[in-house]
Write a protein that holds these residues in place. Structure first.
Motif, mmCIF file in Angstrom:
data_model
loop_
_atom_site.group_PDB
_atom_site.id
_atom_site.type_symbol
_atom_site.label_atom_id
_atom_site.label_comp_id
_atom_site.label_asym_id
_atom_site.label_seq_id
_atom_site.Cartn_x
_atom_site.Cartn_y
_atom_site.Cartn_z
ATOM 1 N N LYS A 94 -58.422 28.489 -45.405
ATOM 2 C CA LYS A 94 -59.031 27.564 -44.452
ATOM 3 C C LYS A 94 -59.629 26.445 -45.298
ATOM 4 C CE LYS A 94 -62.340 27.289 -40.633
ATOM 5 N NZ LYS A 94 -61.342 26.728 -39.705
ATOM 6 N N THR A 95 -59.255 25.218 -45.017
ATOM 7 C CA THR A 95 -59.657 24.096 -45.856
ATOM 8 C C THR A 95 -60.732 23.255 -45.178
ATOM 9 O OG1 THR A 95 -57.976 22.582 -44.961
ATOM 10 C CG2 THR A 95 -57.313 24.002 -46.804
ATOM 11 N N LYS A 96 -61.637 22.735 -45.973
ATOM 12 C CA LYS A 96 -62.663 21.824 -45.464
ATOM 13 C C LYS A 96 -62.226 20.373 -45.583
ATOM 14 C CE LYS A 96 -66.494 24.984 -46.290
ATOM 15 N NZ LYS A 96 -67.781 25.222 -46.991
ATOM 16 N N GLU A 130 -61.461 28.380 -48.369
ATOM 17 C CA GLU A 130 -61.924 29.715 -47.980
ATOM 18 C C GLU A 130 -60.692 30.573 -47.704
ATOM 19 O OE1 GLU A 130 -64.044 32.050 -44.260
ATOM 20 O OE2 GLU A 130 -64.243 29.875 -44.413
ATOM 21 N N PRO A 131 -60.431 31.597 -48.532
ATOM 22 C CA PRO A 131 -59.263 32.454 -48.273
ATOM 23 C C PRO A 131 -59.426 33.191 -46.946
ATOM 24 C CG PRO A 131 -60.145 32.833 -50.481
ATOM 25 C CD PRO A 131 -61.168 32.025 -49.732
ATOM 26 N N ASP A 157 -51.615 23.706 -40.203
ATOM 27 C CA ASP A 157 -52.287 22.798 -39.276
ATOM 28 C C ASP A 157 -53.289 21.996 -40.092
ATOM 29 O OD1 ASP A 157 -54.578 24.471 -39.606
ATOM 30 O OD2 ASP A 157 -53.888 25.758 -37.982
ATOM 31 N N GLU A 158 -54.203 21.311 -39.454
ATOM 32 C CA GLU A 158 -55.111 20.420 -40.172
ATOM 33 C C GLU A 158 -56.027 21.138 -41.149
ATOM 34 O OE1 GLU A 158 -57.284 18.094 -37.398
ATOM 35 O OE2 GLU A 158 -55.564 16.827 -36.859
ATOM 36 N N SER A 159 -56.245 22.416 -40.926
ATOM 37 C CA SER A 159 -57.205 23.132 -41.766
ATOM 38 C C SER A 159 -56.676 24.442 -42.338
ATOM 39 C CB SER A 159 -58.493 23.410 -40.984
ATOM 40 O OG SER A 159 -58.214 24.237 -39.864
ATOM 41 N N ALA A 186 -58.080 21.010 -54.807
ATOM 42 C CA ALA A 186 -59.007 21.056 -53.672
ATOM 43 C C ALA A 186 -60.361 20.467 -54.063
ATOM 44 C CB ALA A 186 -59.176 22.491 -53.180
ATOM 45 N N GLU A 187 -60.851 20.819 -55.245
ATOM 46 C CA GLU A 187 -62.140 20.287 -55.674
ATOM 47 C C GLU A 187 -62.066 18.778 -55.910
ATOM 48 O OE1 GLU A 187 -65.015 21.945 -55.672
ATOM 49 O OE2 GLU A 187 -63.824 23.567 -54.826
#
Length: 427
Positions: free
Chosen positions: A373-375, A360-361, A397-399, A424-425
């Motif tokens: 922001k990463t899942k 998510e940008p 950081d982690e996300s 990412a996918e």
């Protein structure tokens, strides 16, 4: 027991917001009347000879090896290898203040200190932490933030870094900011850092958001809360959308209220594309602060500089001063800014036209970076992108995964972002 010189500076600052916000080290620090101070007097009055500073002088000029001089033949030996004054080249300080006023017309008629030269903006943040942060006085900043804030505040100073949420509904999270400021204000004082354009997100507030940020600070100040606002303006001027507050918020905070002390942390590093010069500036401003009190703050800052690096690099100051007087410098800077804006627009077009179940940008509109922001775990994703796609990114950081589009040629942006989305996918 305090050194008498420190006590003298504290007495000068007594009753001001600056004096009340000093840390333990900030209270103790002073600029000694030692070698540097005595050397300055000797420069003025030592007409026969000046036997104070540990430099080699030949016929009144610093000695310089021809093997060194040939790499900067247009600089004199004094401009190249002599020590700079602790607070920096006075002509450069004057010039930077002129430029600051020109770039921030909202400062017209408002008093500020003279900018003090520091060896890079990171050093500026570190010195401010020395002056105003300690185990009993935390710093408030956005989440996510540049990781060096934590290293300076928590690891180096043994203080706490408190955070507010940076974004909500595609913009600055003013409610989170206000709530965090209210919590800090319960102690009677607030130390807050605002970084725009922000690292790592590449976001700057809109005109309306800027008004709301200033209003939060003013409301607390009117209730008697002592507040210092650090404006980290490392990426100042790199705005790519219309509705962005065009100045530094320092211009708003400079005379907002007697209970507000503003500090501008800036320099040519990013603005003038001279990253390795390690030349930055700290400038103070506050309603009702006198020239004598500004000078006291300068002397405390000079004590920190003297006790760490002694002085900032002379060649970078000399070259900067000369470059600022070049008639084509603004035209040259505009060409680089335009290039960055083209890269920004290409990144913007890509993320607007691609969807991901993992990425998510975060909002971005300025500066050098954008972030996702990463899942998934951002560090795992970074390593996958690096080793499988041969593309370097940063896990904040982690996300949070940061991508510096400033360092990616325009013709490679689609390739780079396609690889990031694909990795990412695959996670």
């Amino acid at each position: 027991m305090l050194n008498p010189l420190a006590q003298e500076l504290n007495d000068t600052l007594r009753g001001t917001v600056a004096g009340e916000l000093l840390s333990d080290l900030g209270t103790r620090i002073f600029f000694p009347r030692g070698i540097i101070s005595q050397g300055g007097e000797a420069k003025q009055f030592g007409k026969v000879a000046n036997a104070t500073i540990g430099t080699t002088i030949i016929s009144g000029k610093p000695a310089i090896l021809p093997s060194v001089q040939k790499y900067a033949p247009e600089l004199s030996s004094a401009e190249f290898v002599s020590y700079a004054p602790t607070a920096g080249n006075p002509d450069l300080r004057k010039k930077w203040k002129e430029l600051m006023l020109k770039k921030n017309p909202g400062l017209a008629g408002k008093s500020t200190s003279n900018p003090v030269v520091v060896p890079g903006l990171t050093a500026g943040i570190s010195y401010l932490s020395d002056l105003f942060i300690d185990a009993n006085h935390p710093l408030l900043a956005a989440n996510p933030s540049w990781d060096n804030y934590s290293l300076v505040v928590e690891t180096r100073r043994g203080a706490e870094l408190h955070t507010f949420n940076m974004f909500h509904n595609g913009g600055f999270d003013i409610d989170s900011f206000k709530t965090a400021m209210e919590i800090e204000a319960k102690s009677g004082s607030v130390r807050v850092l605002l970084n725009f354009p922000q690292n790592p997100s590449g976001y700057s507030p809109t005109n309306e958001e800027a008004k709301q940020i200033v209003a939060v600070v003013k409301e607390l100040a009117e209730r008697g809360v002592k507040i210092i606002v650090w404006d980290d303006d490392a990426y100042f001027g790199l705005n790519y959308e219309e509705d962005i507050y065009p100045q530094s918020l320092f211009a708003e905070f400079a005379d907002l209220h007697e209970n507000v002390l503003a500090v501008k942390v800036d320099g040519p590093t990013k603005e003038d594309f001279v990253w390795g010069f390690r030349c930055g500036f700290l400038t103070f401003a506050g309603k009702g602060i006198s020239d004598e009190q500004y000078l006291a703050l300068e002397k405390k800052l000079m004590g920190l500089i003297r006790s760490s690096v002694s002085c900032s690099s002379t060649p970078s100051q000399s070259i900067s001063l000369k470059a600022f007087s070049e008639p084509k410098i603004e035209e040259e800077k505009k060409a680089f800014r335009d290039m960055l804006e083209k890269r920004y627009k290409k990144v913007r077009a890509f993320v607007n036209s691609h969807e991901s179940s993992v990425l998510e940008p975060l909002p971005f509109n300025s500066g050098y970076f954008m972030s996702f922001k990463t899942k998934c775990n951002a560090e795992d994703l970074r390593l996958k992108i690096l080793h499988e796609k041969q593309i370097g990114t940063i896990s904040i950081d982690e996300s949070t995964l940061r991508v510096a589009f400033s360092s990616v040629d325009e013709d490679k942006i689609d390739q780079v972002y396609s690889a990031i989305y694909a990795a990412a996918e695959e996670m």
